[in-house]
Design a protein around this motif. Structure first.
Motif, PDB file in Angstrom:
ATOM      1  N   SER A  21     -62.405 -88.965 -47.763  1.00  0.00           N
ATOM      2  CA  SER A  21     -61.771 -90.279 -47.885  1.00  0.00           C
ATOM      3  C   SER A  21     -61.155 -90.476 -49.265  1.00  0.00           C
ATOM      4  O   SER A  21     -60.069 -91.038 -49.398  1.00  0.00           O
ATOM      5  CB  SER A  21     -62.789 -91.386 -47.612  1.00  0.00           C
TER       6      SER A  21
ATOM      7  N   GLN B  73     -63.003 -98.767 -49.061  1.00  0.00           N
ATOM      8  CA  GLN B  73     -62.541 -99.199 -47.744  1.00  0.00           C
ATOM      9  C   GLN B  73     -62.339 -97.996 -46.831  1.00  0.00           C
ATOM     10  O   GLN B  73     -62.775 -97.991 -45.672  1.00  0.00           O
ATOM     11  CB  GLN B  73     -61.240 -99.988 -47.884  1.00  0.00           C
ATOM     12  N   ALA B  74     -61.675 -96.962 -47.372  1.00  0.00           N
ATOM     13  CA  ALA B  74     -61.420 -95.753 -46.583  1.00  0.00           C
ATOM     14  C   ALA B  74     -62.727 -95.053 -46.235  1.00  0.00           C
ATOM     15  O   ALA B  74     -62.915 -94.559 -45.104  1.00  0.00           O
ATOM     16  CB  ALA B  74     -60.511 -94.804 -47.360  1.00  0.00           C
TER      17      ALA B  74
ATOM     18  N   ASN C 206     -64.706 -96.953 -43.488  1.00  0.00           N
ATOM     19  CA  ASN C 206     -64.062 -96.761 -42.179  1.00  0.00           C
ATOM     20  C   ASN C 206     -64.422 -95.403 -41.592  1.00  0.00           C
ATOM     21  O   ASN C 206     -64.763 -95.293 -40.403  1.00  0.00           O
ATOM     22  CB  ASN C 206     -62.540 -96.870 -42.309  1.00  0.00           C
ATOM     23  N   ARG C 207     -64.392 -94.377 -42.420  1.00  0.00           N
ATOM     24  CA  ARG C 207     -64.716 -93.030 -41.935  1.00  0.00           C
ATOM     25  C   ARG C 207     -66.186 -92.920 -41.538  1.00  0.00           C
ATOM     26  O   ARG C 207     -66.520 -92.367 -40.483  1.00  0.00           O
ATOM     27  CB  ARG C 207     -64.394 -91.993 -43.012  1.00  0.00           C
TER      28      ARG C 207
ATOM     29  N   MET D 265     -68.197 -95.244 -40.596  1.00  0.00           N
ATOM     30  CA  MET D 265     -68.454 -95.992 -39.369  1.00  0.00           C
ATOM     31  C   MET D 265     -68.071 -95.166 -38.146  1.00  0.00           C
ATOM     32  O   MET D 265     -68.791 -95.118 -37.150  1.00  0.00           O
ATOM     33  CB  MET D 265     -67.683 -97.306 -39.381  1.00  0.00           C
ATOM     34  N   GLU D 266     -66.921 -94.490 -38.240  1.00  0.00           N
ATOM     35  CA  GLU D 266     -66.463 -93.657 -37.128  1.00  0.00           C
ATOM     36  C   GLU D 266     -67.426 -92.499 -36.874  1.00  0.00           C
ATOM     37  O   GLU D 266     -67.665 -92.120 -35.719  1.00  0.00           O
ATOM     38  CB  GLU D 266     -65.066 -93.111 -37.421  1.00  0.00           C
TER      39      GLU D 266
ATOM     40  N   GLN E   2     -73.909 -96.086 -46.143  1.00  0.00           N
ATOM     41  CA  GLN E   2     -72.499 -96.182 -46.515  1.00  0.00           C
ATOM     42  C   GLN E   2     -72.310 -96.714 -47.940  1.00  0.00           C
ATOM     43  O   GLN E   2     -71.267 -97.253 -48.284  1.00  0.00           O
ATOM     44  CB  GLN E   2     -71.770 -97.077 -45.516  1.00  0.00           C
TER      45      GLN E   2
END
Length: 223
Positions: free
Chosen positions: A143, A168-169, A172-173, A175-176, A182
């Motif tokens: 990220s 932020q990036a 998002n990663r 979470m996926e 995190q």
């Protein structure tokens, strides 16, 4: 010698003495200051339902991979300061130039410094940098690299928003990928500069490096 000449002579000597005192004071001082700076930490351990196959990262949280994207001699001093802080927390620092090779294998600290400066005066030396420090407990290197490669607006008015993009990036990663922890920290400095007088024993590169390392110390204490 006439009275007027004596007056001018006395005034001249007084001015020279004042200038000498001021010069010695300037040449002896040292400090670190920045025009604009900030730091934030987000994430934390997420409480999850194990039926959704959440996992943890990194593979080894006791290892902290450190990568400094900055020109020398900044790079060397920043690396040394970060290594010291990591060891103080009982963790194992590993310097690397290829963060992608260690993606999620250990925690990650990446320092991105696209701007540096230096000026020399008769009485002092001043160096400066503008940059971002990114910390990921999960060791999310991808990220961070993607964020840099996609281009960041780098200016005093935009650096805070550019810094926010890292976490932020990452979130998002993660979470996926359903990564539970995190935790992410980011610190930024615009025109962080160290000024050291020629009579001072201070090292401006070391002073700036220690300033940056202090933010990593805060992240590790909070993690």
């Amino acid at each position: 010698m006439s009275p007027m000449k004596r007056i001018f002579l006395v005034l001249g000597i007084a001015v020279l003495m004042v200038l000498s005192i001021v010069g010695i004071a300037v040449a002896s001082e040292s400090y670190v200051i920045s025009d604009y700076r900030g730091a934030s930490m987000s994430g934390g351990t997420t409480i999850v339902d194990h039926s959704y196959n959440w996992t943890s990262a990194p593979k080894d949280p006791h290892i902290v991979y450190i990568s400094v994207w900055a020109p020398n001699p900044y790079k060397t001093y920043i690396e040394n300061a970060l290594v010291r802080v990591v060891r103080e927390h009982g963790l194992t620092p590993v310097i690397t130039d290829d963060v992608m090779e260690h993606d999620m294998k250990g925690r990650l600290v990446l320092v991105y410094v696209p701007m540096t400066g230096e000026s020399n005066d008769v009485l002092y030396k001043e160096i400066s940098l503008s940059g971002i420090l990114y910390y990921s407990h999960a060791g999310d290197a991808k990220s961070a690299v993607d964020t840099i490669n996609h281009g960041l607006e780098f200016s005093e008015s935009a650096i805070s928003k550019s810094a926010e993009k890292f976490c932020q990036a990452s979130m998002n990663r993660l979470m996926e990928l359903r990564i539970a922890n995190q935790t992410c920290g980011v610190a930024y400095w615009w025109n962080l500069r160290a000024k050291v007088g020629k009579l001072s024993k201070g090292n401006p590169y070391e002073m700036i490096a220690n300033e940056m390392a202090s933010e990593l110390d805060n992240f590790l204490k909070s993690d």
